[in-house]
Design an enzyme around this catalytic site. Structure first.
Site, mmCIF file in Angstrom:
data_model
loop_
_atom_site.group_PDB
_atom_site.id
_atom_site.type_symbol
_atom_site.label_atom_id
_atom_site.label_comp_id
_atom_site.label_asym_id
_atom_site.label_seq_id
_atom_site.Cartn_x
_atom_site.Cartn_y
_atom_site.Cartn_z
ATOM 1 N N HIS A 28 16.036 47.221 76.739
ATOM 2 C CA HIS A 28 17.108 46.924 75.753
ATOM 3 C C HIS A 28 16.644 46.799 74.330
ATOM 4 O O HIS A 28 15.294 47.006 74.307
ATOM 5 C CB HIS A 28 17.695 45.779 76.430
ATOM 6 N N GLN A 60 5.302 32.654 79.230
ATOM 7 C CA GLN A 60 4.432 33.754 79.425
ATOM 8 C C GLN A 60 3.703 34.067 78.267
ATOM 9 O O GLN A 60 2.457 34.502 78.497
ATOM 10 C CB GLN A 60 5.408 34.987 79.697
ATOM 11 N N SER A 102 18.443 40.360 77.691
ATOM 12 C CA SER A 102 17.732 40.402 78.896
ATOM 13 C C SER A 102 17.847 41.498 79.904
ATOM 14 O O SER A 102 19.153 41.792 79.882
ATOM 15 C CB SER A 102 17.917 39.018 79.570
ATOM 16 N N GLN A 155 4.206 39.026 90.897
ATOM 17 C CA GLN A 155 4.772 38.102 90.065
ATOM 18 C C GLN A 155 6.235 37.821 90.643
ATOM 19 O O GLN A 155 7.051 37.068 90.032
ATOM 20 C CB GLN A 155 4.723 38.416 88.586
ATOM 21 N N HIS A 208 13.463 44.666 73.895
ATOM 22 C CA HIS A 208 12.017 45.386 74.109
ATOM 23 C C HIS A 208 11.863 46.292 72.577
ATOM 24 O O HIS A 208 10.757 46.308 72.261
ATOM 25 C CB HIS A 208 12.188 46.384 75.223
ATOM 26 N N ASP A 237 10.332 34.641 76.679
ATOM 27 C CA ASP A 237 9.651 34.141 77.649
ATOM 28 C C ASP A 237 8.474 33.595 77.145
ATOM 29 O O ASP A 237 7.324 34.040 77.290
ATOM 30 C CB ASP A 237 8.862 35.326 78.619
#
Length: 281
Positions: free
Chosen positions: A34, A155, A187, A61, A37, A152
């Site tokens: 999307h 992360q 997202s 994960q 990114h 994130d």
């Protein structure tokens, strides 16, 4: 845009780039792409000669096999999105054996405890899986710069720590959260929301903006109570809300002037789990 489906041909491509002293920018993904990114690749395009994407749904994960099964796989659409963006020069779509040549087992890392906070608290081993696949991709892509979204945020901090632990000469860049016009954080999970749920979910961003207004005006217990009250009356399930030190990611109960803080929130909207966060101040 070139597309590589195996490690051998991709390695030849990377070797050619390195021989010609090209700087490489890289952002790994699990697909279902999307505009969030694409915002990573847009930044990378400005700072590198070559921009590379990867698409790999990493099994290690996912703690829940159902989540792995439900994760959207849209490779053909993803390739078209990357190609039409003009930001990306190549995409690497490795096979499982390219990432896990010795079997699908995660390495174990000591991330200094940040792996046990928030998303890691209820998902043991999750960030070992993240670290394993990202380290493997870093070794194969050999980027100069790598880009990760602040949505994130935990992360992002894990990846920064991973680079330190592994001694890799890669600069990690955090890219601010890309939001829809109504404030909802972009997202891959958003595609599972109905139109009504998507609109209702804007309360998450509005709440974070309120928290930023309340920051240093109210105590943290007062802020948490207000957030809990908001979600107790709107039919959504608040999984957690907390304010943490941006460096240690540990939850705090009071503010200090010399620290940076970030609010983190996880909300279930129907069957969809949405995460968001905001730097405070």
């Amino acid at each position: 845009m070139q597309v590589f489906y195996d490690r051998a041909s991709f390695s030849q491509y990377i070797n050619h780039l390195k021989e010609n002293h090209k700087t490489i920018g890289f952002a790994p993904t699990m697909g279902a792409l999307h505009n969030g990114h694409l915002s990573l690749y847009q930044v990378a395009r400005q700072q590198n000669n070559i921009v590379i994407s990867s698409i790999f749904v990493n099994p290690t994960q996912f703690n829940n096999p159902e989540d792995l099964e439900k994760y959207p796989r849209t490779i053909d659409a993803d390739i078209k999105i990357l190609d039409s963006s003009t930001f990306v020069d190549a995409v690497y779509i490795p096979r499982v054996e390219d990432i896990y040549p010795n079997g699908m087992v995660s390495k174990h890392y000591n991330f200094g405890g940040i792996e046990n906070e928030m998303e890691g608290a209820a998902r043991p081993g999750h960030f070992d899986g993240v670290g394993t696949v990202v380290e493997a991709l870093f070794l194969q892509v050999r980027p100069d710069n790598a880009y990760f979204g602040e949505k994130d945020f935990q992360q992002l901090k894990i990846i920064e720590k991973l680079v330190m632990l592994s001694g890799l000469d890669i600069k990690i860049h955090g890219v601010k959260i890309h939001r829809q016009d109504n404030g909802l954080a972009m997202s891959s999970r958003n595609m599972r929301l109905s139109a009504d749920e998507r609109e209702a979910s804007t309360i998450i961003y509005k709440t974070l903006k309120n928290v930023n207004d309340w920051f240093r005006v109210l105590s943290i217990p007062e802020i948490k109570k207000r957030v809990e009250d908001i979600f107790s009356n709107n039919g959504m399930q608040l999984e957690y809300f907390l304010i943490a030190d941006e460096d240690t990611l540990k939850e705090v109960n009071f503010f200090s002037e010399d620290k940076n803080y970030r609010a983190f929130i996880v909300v279930h909207v129907g069957s969809v789990r949405l995460i968001d966060n905001m730097h405070l101040g």
